[in-house]
Design an enzyme around this catalytic site. Structure first.
Site, PDB file in Angstrom:
ATOM      1  N   ASP A   1       0.809  -1.215   0.000  1.00 55.27           N
ATOM      2  CA  ASP A   1       0.000   0.000   0.000  1.00 55.27           C
ATOM      3  C   ASP A   1       0.843   1.266   0.000  1.00 55.27           C
ATOM      4  O   ASP A   1       0.472   2.276  -0.601  1.00 55.27           O
ATOM      5  CB  ASP A   1      -0.921   0.021   1.226  1.00 55.27           C
ATOM      6  CG  ASP A   1      -2.056  -0.984   1.113  1.00 55.27           C
ATOM      7  OD1 ASP A   1      -2.417  -1.342  -0.018  1.00 55.27           O
ATOM      8  OD2 ASP A   1      -2.580  -1.406   2.160  1.00 55.27           O
TER       9      ASP A   1
ATOM     10  N   TYR B   1     -12.288  -1.982  -4.387  1.00 55.34           N
ATOM     11  CA  TYR B   1     -12.841  -0.699  -3.980  1.00 55.34           C
ATOM     12  C   TYR B   1     -13.870  -0.225  -5.011  1.00 55.34           C
ATOM     13  O   TYR B   1     -13.780  -0.529  -6.198  1.00 55.34           O
ATOM     14  CB  TYR B   1     -11.737   0.358  -3.876  1.00 55.34           C
ATOM     15  CG  TYR B   1     -10.873   0.258  -2.642  1.00 55.34           C
ATOM     16  CD1 TYR B   1     -10.860  -0.888  -1.852  1.00 55.34           C
ATOM     17  CD2 TYR B   1     -10.060   1.312  -2.256  1.00 55.34           C
ATOM     18  CE1 TYR B   1     -10.062  -0.976  -0.729  1.00 55.34           C
ATOM     19  CE2 TYR B   1      -9.253   1.241  -1.130  1.00 55.34           C
ATOM     20  CZ  TYR B   1      -9.259   0.091  -0.377  1.00 55.34           C
ATOM     21  OH  TYR B   1      -8.461   0.019   0.741  1.00 55.34           O
TER      22      TYR B   1
END
Length: 466
Positions: A149, A409
Site C-alpha cells: 500500500d 474498492y
C-alpha cells in the site's frame, strides 16, 4: 438585408491621421442556468507595438511606428460549481471499461502503468481518472513491491476519463500513497498523502501550485478517502482519518478554499472508526458519506456534514443490508441501529452516489457479491428515508461485476451535463498477482441513464498468465 439585431461599432484609432472603422455583428441570446449569475471582470489589454511599412499605401498620410492603445474588455470569470438536480433516469447501465493491461504487451511510453485505488472526479468541462501508481509499468522489471500500500515511489496520477493510464498519457501530480481530487468550477484541487506511517503528511496542490500541508494527528497512517472531495461555492470538503486499522481511527474533515485549509471539522456521534469515505451532495446544504469501519462492524458509518454550519455527525447505517466485506448474513445483527454485530474486522471502500430529484432523493450503493471475498459487485438503491434510522433492506438493482470477477474498492462521482448532473459508480477490478508479479487494476463505470434494468456485467478480459 441586414438583421435588426446587428449593431455597428465604430472604433477610431487616430495615430497621425489613421482612421479605421470596424463593424461588429452581435446577436443577442439569453441563457437561464441554474439560478447562477454569470460574473464579469474588467481586464485591461494593451495593443502590441507594431512596425508598419506603409510604402505605396494610399490614403495614409503619417504613421507613428510605436503607437500603443489601451482597450478594456469584459471577460467572463469561471463560476464556482454547485450541486444541481440529477439528469433523468431510473437505472444504471455499463458506461465504460478502462482495462489498461489488455495492452500489456506494449512497451515504452505506451506501456500501461501499474495502479491501484482508482477514482474519478469531474469539473465543468472534463472528468479525470485518478489512481495511485507504483511508478512502474507492465511489462517491466519493477514488479516487486507493487502489492504494498505504501512506499516512497507511489504517485497520484490522472488521465482524461476514457484515456488509458499509460506512461505517456498520465500526468504525475505528486508523490502520494493515498489521494483525492476535486474541481471547484475554476481549478483542480489535488490531495496526496505520503511519508512514514508514524508521521505522514497531507499535501495540497491547487492547479500547478503546491499550496498547503496538514500533519498527522494520531501518528498512525494519516490517510484520505481515495475518491473525489466535494466542492460548493469555492469551498471543498475533504475527509481524512488517522489511527489503527484494527482499533480507533477518528476522522476529520478539512475545508479547503483555493488550495488552502481554512477550517478543521471534528465530527460528533459514533466516531470510533471511520475511513475511506465516499461522499456526495444530498442537497446544497448537506454532504453525505458512506464510509468504512475496518475494526468493529460490517455496517457502514454514515456521515452528514452541514456546509452552512460546518458541523458533521456520524452514525451507523441502520439498513439490514450490510454493505461492507466481510459481513454477516443480512438482517442477522440484532439490537438498535448502533449495534456493531460480528464479523466487523476488515473492510472495503464502498461506492455511493446521490440521485437528486425535485420531489425525492435516491441513494445508490455498491457491495461485493461475496460476503467474505472481494469478488463481484452488485448495485442497490433506496429512495428517501434516513440511512441512520431506516432499517428496511435496500433494493437490489443489478449485477455490475459477476462472482467470477474481482470487485475491490468502489466509488461514486457525478458528470456535469449542461443543465443537470449524471450520477455514476466506479469499480476497481484488481489483478492480484500476489507478491511474485505485478498487482494492478482495471476500472468499470456504470452511470444513470434511461429506464429498464441493468443489462450487462463487466469483465476485465485480462489473463495474468499471458
Amino acid at each position: 438585408m441586414l438583421p435588426s439585431t446587428i449593431q455597428t461599432l465604430t472604433l477610431f484609432l487616430t495615430s497621425g491621421g489613421v482612421l479605421l472603422s470596424l463593424y461588429v455583428s452581435a446577436s443577442l441570446s439569453y441563457l437561464l442556468y441554474s439560478d447562477i449569475l454569470l460574473k464579469f471582470s474588467s481586464t485591461k489589454r494593451t495593443a502590441p507595438t507594431m512596425s508598419l511599412d506603409c510604402a505605396n499605401v494610399s490614403n495614409v498620410q503619417a504613421v507613428n511606428r510605436s503607437a500603443t492603445k489601451e482597450m478594456t474588455f469584459l471577460l467572463p470569470e469561471p463560476e464556482w460549481t454547485y450541486p444541481r438536480l440529477s439528469c433523468q433516469g431510473s437505472t444504471f447501465q455499463k458506461a465504460l471499461l478502462i482495462s489498461p493491461h489488455r495492452f500489456g504487451e506494449t512497451r515504452g511510453n505506451s506501456a500501461p502503468l501499474i495502479i491501484r485505488e482508482p477514482f474519478v472526479a469531474c469539473g465543468p468541462k472534463e472528468c479525470r481518472h485518478f489512481a495511485l501508481t507504483h511508478y512502474a509499468a507492465q511489462p517491466g522489471g519493477y514488479y516487486n513491491g507493487t502489492r504494498k500500500d505504501r512506499n516512497k515511489l507511489r504517485h497520484l496520477i490522472s488521465v482524461k476519463l476514457g484515456k488509458i493510464p499509460t506512461v505517456e498519457n498520465s500526468i504525475f501530480h505528486m508523490a502520494a500513497w493515498s489521494g483525492s481530487a476535486c474541481h471547484d468550477g475554476r481549478e483542480w484541487t489535488y490531495v496526496g498523502v505520503d511519508g512514514p506511517d508514524s508521521n505522514a503528511l497531507i499535501k495540497i496542490k491547487y492547479g500547478e501550485a503546491y499550496t498547503d500541508t496538514y500533519h498527522s494527528y494520531a501518528n498512525n497512517i494519516l490517510r484520505t478517502q481515495e475518491s473525489a472531495c466535494n466542492c460548493i461555492g469555492g469551498d471543498c470538503y475533504l475527509m481524512i482519518t488517522d489511527g489503527s486499522a484494527s482499533g480507533i481511527s477518528k476522522c476529520r474533515f478539512l475545508k479547503i478554499r483555493e488550495g488552502r485549509i481554512i477550517k478543521e471539522i471534528f465530527p460528533t456521534g459514533r466516531v470510533e472508526h471511520t475511513e475511506e469515505c465516499t461522499c456526495g451532495f444530498a442537497s446544497n446544504k448537506t454532504i453525505e458519506c458512506a464510509c468504512r469501519d475496518n475494526s468493529y462492524t460490517a455496517k457502514r458509518p454514515f456521515v452528514k456534514l452541514n456546509v452552512e454550519t460546518d458541523t458533521a455527525e456520524i452514525r451507523l447505517m441502520c439498513t439490514e443490508t450490510y454493505l461492507d466485506t466481510p459481513r454477516p448474513d443480512d438482517g442477522s445483527i440484532t439490537g438498535p441501529c448502533e449495534s456493531n454485530g460480528d464479523k466487523g474486522l476488515g473492510g472495503i471502500k464502498g461506492g455511493f452516489v446521490h440521485q437528486r430529484m425535485a420531489s425525492k432523493i435516491g441513494r445508490w450503493y455498491s457491495r461485493t457479491m461475496s460476503k467474505t471475498e472481494r469478488m463481484g459487485m452488485e448495485l442497490y438503491v433506496k429512495y428517501d428515508g434516513d440511512p441512520w434510522t431506516d432499517s428496511d433492506a435496500l433494493a437490489p438493482s443489478g449485477v455490475m461485476v459477476s462472482m467470477k470477477e474481482p470487485g475491490w474498492y468502489s466509488f461514486g462521482f457525478e458528470i456535469k451535463d449542461k443543465k443537470c448532473d449524471v450520477p455514476c459508480i466506479g469499480i476497481e477490478m484488481v489483478h492480484d498477482g500476489g507478491k511474485e508479479t505485478w498487482h494492478s487494476a482495471a476500472t468499470a463505470i456504470y452511470c444513470l441513464m434511461g429506464s429498464g434494468q441493468l443489462l450487462w456485467d463487466t469483465v476485465t478480459g485480462v489473463d495474468m498468465a499471458l
